[in-house]
Design a protein around this motif. Structure first.
Motif, short mmCIF file in Angstrom:
data_model
loop_
_atom_site.label_atom_id
_atom_site.label_comp_id
_atom_site.label_asym_id
_atom_site.label_seq_id
_atom_site.Cartn_x
_atom_site.Cartn_y
_atom_site.Cartn_z
N ILE A 63 -21.66 51.77 35.43
CA ILE A 63 -20.76 51.49 36.72
C ILE A 63 -19.89 52.81 36.77
O ILE A 63 -19.83 53.28 37.95
CB ILE A 63 -19.73 50.48 36.33
CG1 ILE A 63 -20.28 48.93 36.11
CG2 ILE A 63 -18.73 50.27 37.39
CD1 ILE A 63 -21.31 48.64 37.49
N ASN A 64 -19.32 53.41 35.58
CA ASN A 64 -18.62 54.63 35.88
C ASN A 64 -19.46 55.71 36.63
O ASN A 64 -19.15 56.44 37.48
CB ASN A 64 -18.20 55.12 34.69
CG ASN A 64 -17.25 56.36 34.92
OD1 ASN A 64 -16.70 56.50 35.80
ND2 ASN A 64 -17.29 57.22 33.67
N ARG A 65 -20.82 55.85 36.17
CA ARG A 65 -21.80 56.99 36.54
C ARG A 65 -21.95 56.69 38.10
O ARG A 65 -22.10 57.42 38.88
CB ARG A 65 -22.96 57.11 35.81
CG ARG A 65 -22.79 57.43 34.40
CD ARG A 65 -22.59 58.79 34.35
NE ARG A 65 -23.55 59.76 34.62
CZ ARG A 65 -23.54 60.91 34.57
NH1 ARG A 65 -22.23 61.61 34.20
NH2 ARG A 65 -24.70 61.68 34.87
N LEU A 66 -22.14 55.55 38.53
CA LEU A 66 -22.67 55.10 39.73
C LEU A 66 -21.34 55.07 40.95
O LEU A 66 -21.69 55.25 41.98
CB LEU A 66 -23.05 53.40 39.71
CG LEU A 66 -24.46 53.39 39.23
CD1 LEU A 66 -24.92 51.73 39.33
CD2 LEU A 66 -25.53 54.12 39.88
N ALA B 83 -21.58 46.00 26.35
CA ALA B 83 -20.60 46.09 27.31
C ALA B 83 -20.27 47.61 27.42
O ALA B 83 -19.89 48.20 28.71
CB ALA B 83 -19.45 45.40 26.61
N ALA B 84 -20.08 48.42 26.44
CA ALA B 84 -20.14 50.04 26.72
C ALA B 84 -21.03 50.70 27.61
O ALA B 84 -20.75 51.51 28.27
CB ALA B 84 -19.93 50.59 25.38
N THR B 85 -22.36 50.25 27.48
CA THR B 85 -23.35 50.55 28.39
C THR B 85 -23.27 50.27 29.79
O THR B 85 -23.37 50.98 30.62
CB THR B 85 -24.70 50.14 27.88
OG1 THR B 85 -24.91 50.78 26.44
CG2 THR B 85 -25.88 50.83 28.63
N PHE B 86 -22.50 49.03 30.06
CA PHE B 86 -22.70 48.42 31.30
C PHE B 86 -21.34 49.23 31.85
O PHE B 86 -21.26 49.76 32.96
CB PHE B 86 -22.27 47.11 31.33
CG PHE B 86 -21.86 46.49 32.72
CD1 PHE B 86 -23.06 46.05 33.50
CD2 PHE B 86 -20.80 45.89 33.02
CE1 PHE B 86 -22.99 45.88 34.86
CE2 PHE B 86 -20.67 45.40 34.20
CZ PHE B 86 -21.55 45.34 35.27
#
Length: 136
Positions: free
Chosen positions: A29-32, A22-25
């Protein structure tokens, strides 16, 4: 007792891995969602609404330096095709070949910028100077 500890350890490991996923997802999303500079390449096709001319596509791609969010960059990373109306721009006969025509990109820059901006991308600079067309 050993069996109970083994089940608790497996459950804790599973919950930990779920939180890592969940943290990786969330990080992805934040980076994109941030904006990045990028160079996109488009296959450009032109037509004219003012005089009779079939739709023709340029032989060379038009390269555009843009600033866009990661989502838009991912969507447009592969070569996309743009079709624009050249209205009053006339094709100029190329000096090297009698069947090839060119259009200076400066003549259609506003139309090209408008077409790219409509897709959620901010144009910073158009890299390609001339588009070559084969009218065979």
């Amino acid at each position: 007792m050993l069996r109970l500890l083994n089940k608790l350890t497996n459950r804790k490991t599973l919950i930990f891995l779920l939180f890592v996923l969940a943290a990786t997802f969330a990080w992805l999303i934040n980076r994109l969602s941030k904006e990045y500079p990028y160079q996109l390449s488009y296959k450009l096709c032109v037509y004219s609404s003012t005089y009779e001319m079939p739709t023709i596509c340029a032989e060379n791609p038009v390269k555009v330096s843009v600033k866009a969010s990661g989502f838009h960059i991912l969507r447009h990373r592969s070569d996309s095709q743009l079709t624009i109306d050249i209205k009053r721009v006339k094709l100029r006969l190329s000096a090297t070949d009698t069947t090839k025509y060119n259009i200076p990109v400066s003549d259609i820059q506003s139309s090209l910028t408008e077409a790219v901006n409509n897709e959620g991308i901010k144009v910073e600079h158009i890299i390609t100077k001339t588009l070559l067309f084969d009218t065979k």
